[in-house]
Write an enzyme that holds these catalytic residues in place. Structure first.
Site, short mmCIF file in Angstrom:
data_model
loop_
_atom_site.label_atom_id
_atom_site.label_comp_id
_atom_site.label_asym_id
_atom_site.label_seq_id
_atom_site.Cartn_x
_atom_site.Cartn_y
_atom_site.Cartn_z
N ASP A 77 0.72 -1.23 -0.17
CA ASP A 77 -0.05 0.05 -0.06
C ASP A 77 0.88 1.44 0.17
O ASP A 77 2.07 1.11 0.51
CB ASP A 77 -0.74 0.08 1.17
CG ASP A 77 -2.17 0.96 1.09
OD1 ASP A 77 -2.44 1.44 0.04
OD2 ASP A 77 -2.83 0.96 2.44
N GLU A 135 -3.18 -0.43 -8.40
CA GLU A 135 -3.96 0.52 -8.11
C GLU A 135 -3.27 1.84 -8.17
O GLU A 135 -2.13 1.81 -7.78
CB GLU A 135 -4.60 0.35 -6.60
CG GLU A 135 -5.21 1.67 -6.10
CD GLU A 135 -5.97 1.55 -4.90
OE1 GLU A 135 -6.79 0.36 -4.86
OE2 GLU A 135 -6.26 2.11 -3.96
#
Ligand code: ZN
Length: 490
Positions: free
Chosen positions: A164, A272
């Site tokens: 992330d 992402e």
């Protein structure tokens, strides 16, 4: 063969079998067994089968060999070779996915209890580099603890693992080499802040200085004074909105392109792109511009995280006008649908007032990320079972608040923070917005605080969670369950 009989033949007779973990493959058995709070892997089968495991103890029972070993790296690799579903998966064919940044490495078991009956992929392993630093964990540890939980629960439906908020190629490389199939590229260091407040003249000057006339011509032909229509959305670029979009995001697009070619394509990653950590919300023009420029470069994203209007602060509900959010969210969804990806909602912990909107509008799918809220549920277990320790943790968190605010932005200060007296009880610390945020942002400092070489809080917190794991499970279940309910997950 009865696994319990085999277990009882070990000298360590106080081992218990975790029933959900029992797997049989080609006549060999693989089981998690527990002794007090320590977990071990028990492998029972032919002697040849066990060659790639490392055992602490081995016995022979009839034709079988049974070995007990730690949940170690070596044994993890051996299990990955046998059980395909212990590998983290991409979200390419998944409609709904939910990020669960478990910072303590204990919550995945509880999360799986909740997700086993839902049509939502749990992204069990999800950590940023900042979180790894603050918890002293590695990407390998994060992924392994998730995969062992998956094995222990016999969860074969597929889980995700998200590196992330990765900000540069070195961080991406680290996550990928640890086996993370998904990366969230944080382009914030390539996004220019302060552009929106420039005057028209200043903006034009900067545009002329930094964007070549050749590129200006191309971009103006592609966007200027044109209207792009899809869904109920119409987007028209004026010279001002075009110049803004180009100046704010062009470098971020080049950066995404570089990462895409160096990592996403070769490793077939789930990609992402996050542009949420910026000073101002992502306008529809900005979002369309980014989506279109990515598409032009054949960059396929699974999810995109814009910065929505209002505030998505850590661990508390949405702040802002819910009706305005709904209108703008619809536009972002229309853009995402037009370009074939899903929206990702960062800082999704506790955003109860907007979950129904997200669920209603994002019919084609969503990704919601939570992290800190799982840590606060762990503290709820501490507050329930050792109120005095919880009080000490809160007092400590206030003393280090200034330091924590180097990493996280919250409004509370040492001076205006609620006192325990004003809150009334330690349980109340986990209900109040200000104290929730204080406990949220100081998690790394709380865990790492040492006195004379010993952790002051960390070991005590782990002991309480292990001793009262049922509490932790039921609290996480109901709290994350409320998130899924809000999103309309059946
Ligand atoms: Zn984010």
């Amino acid at each position: 063969m009865n696994i319990k009989d085999i277990v009882s033949k070990f000298k360590l007779s106080d081992l218990t079998v975790v029933d959900s973990s029992v797997q049989e493959l080609d006549g060999n058995f693989y089981v998690i067994v527990k002794k007090n709070h320590q977990k071990f892997l028990l492998v029972v089968g032919s002697k040849e089968n066990a060659n790639d495991f490392i055992f602490e103890e081995e016995i022979t029972v009839g034709n079988y060999t049974a070995g007990i070993g730690y949940l170690s790296d070596v044994n993890y690799e051996a299990m990955l070779d046998r059980f395909e579903w212990m590998h983290a998966k991409t979200r390419h064919d998944v409609k709904y996915s939910f990020g669960l940044g478990d910072r303590l490495g204990l919550a995945s078991l509880a999360h799986l209890n909740l997700f086993k009956d839902k049509d939502v992929m749990p992204v069990l392993a999800q950590q940023s580099i900042r979180e790894l630093m603050l918890t002293g964990r590695t990407y390998n540890e994060v992924l392994e603890s998730a995969a062992w939980a998956v094995f222990e629960k016999g969860y074969t439906k597929g889980f995700g693992a998200d590196g992330d908020h990765l900000k540069n190629p070195y961080e991406v490389e680290y996550a990928v080499s640890a086996g993370f199939p998904m990366i969230t590229l944080d382009a914030s260091e390539h996004i220019k802040n302060g552009i929106n407040s420039l005057s028209d003249t200043e903006l034009k000057n900067l545009y002329d200085q930094t964007i070549s006339s050749r590129l200006q011509k191309q971009l103006e032909e592609a966007y200027l004074n044109q209207t792009f229509s899809f869904g109920k959305t119409n987007i028209t670029f004026t010279l001002r909105t075009l110049m803004e979009s180009v100046l704010i995001y062009m470098d971020a697009i080049y950066f995404a392109q570089e990462i895409y070619h160096d990592f996403v394509i070769p490793y077939e990653l789930d990609f992402e792109v996050s542009i949420d950590e910026t000073a101002v919300p992502t306008t529809p023009e900005n979002h369309y511009f980014i989506a279109n420029e990515l598409k032009k470069r054949d960059i396929e994203v699974v999810t995109m995280a814009p910065r929505f209007c209002g505030e998505f602060q850590k661990a508390i509900d949405y702040i802002g006008d819910v009706d305005v959010f709904e209108k703008e969210y619809q536009v972002h969804q229309d853009i995402a649908s037009e370009f074939g990806y899903k929206l990702s909602i960062h800082s999704g912990s506790d955003k109860f007032s907007v979950f129904p909107i997200i669920g209603k509008i994002s019919k084609s799918g969503w990704h919601v990320k939570t992290a800190g809220t799982n840590w606060l549920e762990a503290l709820r277990v501490v507050a329930k079972n050792d109120p005095k320790l919880m009080q000490e943790i809160y007092e400590y968190s206030l003393s280090v608040l200034d330091k924590a605010k180097q990493y996280y932005v919250i409004d509370s200060t040492k001076e205006n923070a609620p006192t325990l007296e004003s809150i009334g009880s330690v349980d109340g610390l986990l209900e109040n917005d200000a104290t929730r945020q204080i406990l949220h942002v100081t998690f790394g400092l709380i865990l790492n605080e040492k006195f004379e070489g010993e952790y002051v809080f960390k070991d005590k917190i782990y002991t309480i969670l292990n001793d009262h794991f049922d509490d932790y499970e039921s609290m996480l279940n109901s709290h994350i369950g409320r998130h899924l309910d809000g999103l309309g997950v059946a």
